[in-house]
Design an enzyme around this catalytic site. Structure first.
Site, short mmCIF file in Angstrom:
data_model
loop_
_atom_site.label_atom_id
_atom_site.label_comp_id
_atom_site.label_asym_id
_atom_site.label_seq_id
_atom_site.Cartn_x
_atom_site.Cartn_y
_atom_site.Cartn_z
N HIS A 21 0.88 -1.17 0.00
CA HIS A 21 0.00 0.00 0.00
C HIS A 21 0.91 1.22 0.00
O HIS A 21 1.98 1.20 0.60
CB HIS A 21 -0.91 0.00 1.23
CG HIS A 21 -1.86 1.15 1.28
ND1 HIS A 21 -2.79 1.37 0.29
CD2 HIS A 21 -2.00 2.16 2.17
CE1 HIS A 21 -3.48 2.46 0.58
NE2 HIS A 21 -3.02 2.96 1.71
N HIS A 33 -3.36 9.18 1.58
CA HIS A 33 -3.38 7.95 0.79
C HIS A 33 -4.76 7.71 0.20
O HIS A 33 -5.75 8.30 0.64
CB HIS A 33 -2.92 6.75 1.63
CG HIS A 33 -3.83 6.40 2.76
ND1 HIS A 33 -4.49 5.19 2.84
CD2 HIS A 33 -4.20 7.09 3.87
CE1 HIS A 33 -5.21 5.15 3.95
NE2 HIS A 33 -5.06 6.29 4.59
N CYS A 111 -3.56 2.98 -5.36
CA CYS A 111 -2.84 3.85 -4.43
C CYS A 111 -1.42 4.18 -4.92
O CYS A 111 -0.91 5.27 -4.66
CB CYS A 111 -2.79 3.24 -3.03
SG CYS A 111 -1.99 1.61 -2.97
#
Length: 164
Positions: A21, A33, A111
């Site tokens: 991530h 994010h 992401c």
């Protein structure tokens, strides 16, 4: 060796189970994010459900909360390929997006695409590229294997026919 202390505009790679991530550090312990509904720290396999989401929320949260118990590091891995935007611009752009719901696609708007767009002005995801390359190599290897098997079968049949 202790991990590098993040500076505003740095990209943070968080190691989840089976994928990474990504977030951008904006200062004072916070990151921005892209968070699909299932992207929660320590969610493990359930985070993989983000592959099914088509929307995500841009969030500003403490890095310690986003990472949870997962390891993370500063990873500005494309600085040698692309000129990073000034840190103040990266932070300004990131914070301007906080709270917005944006399109999310695992293959084109994830992401990693999000943070690379903020830092470099380039939307890219090495995870997607690597996965597609791995699939291509696998398909290629299988194709070569099938071609070899077909050739072997053809030669074997031909040999048997010549003996008759």
């Amino acid at each position: 060796m202790a991990p590098a202390t993040p500076r505003p505009g740095d990209l943070i790679e968080i190691f989840r189970l089976g994928y990474e991530h990504w977030a951008v550090y904006v200062g004072d312990g916070y990151v921005v994010h892209l968070a699909p509904p299932s992207e929660i720290a320590g969610a493990g396999p359930s985070s993989l459900l983000s592959a099914l989401a088509d929307k995500a929320i841009v969030k500003k949260e403490l890095l310690s909360v986003v990472a949870g118990t997962d390891k993370y590091r500063v990873n500005n891995k494309h600085d040698d390929k692309y000129a990073p935007l000034p840190p103040s611009k990266v932070v300004q752009q990131a914070e301007a997006l906080v709270g917005q719901e944006v399109p999310y696609k695992l293959t084109s708007d994830n992401c990693e695409h999000f943070v690379n767009q903020l830092r470099y002005g380039v939307s890219r995801s090495d995870q997607v590229t690597d996965a597609l390359l791995a699939v291509g190599v696998t398909v290629g290897v299988l194709g070569v294997g099938l071609a070899a098997a077909n050739l072997f079968s053809f030669l074997l049949n031909r040999s048997q026919q010549e003996k008759q």
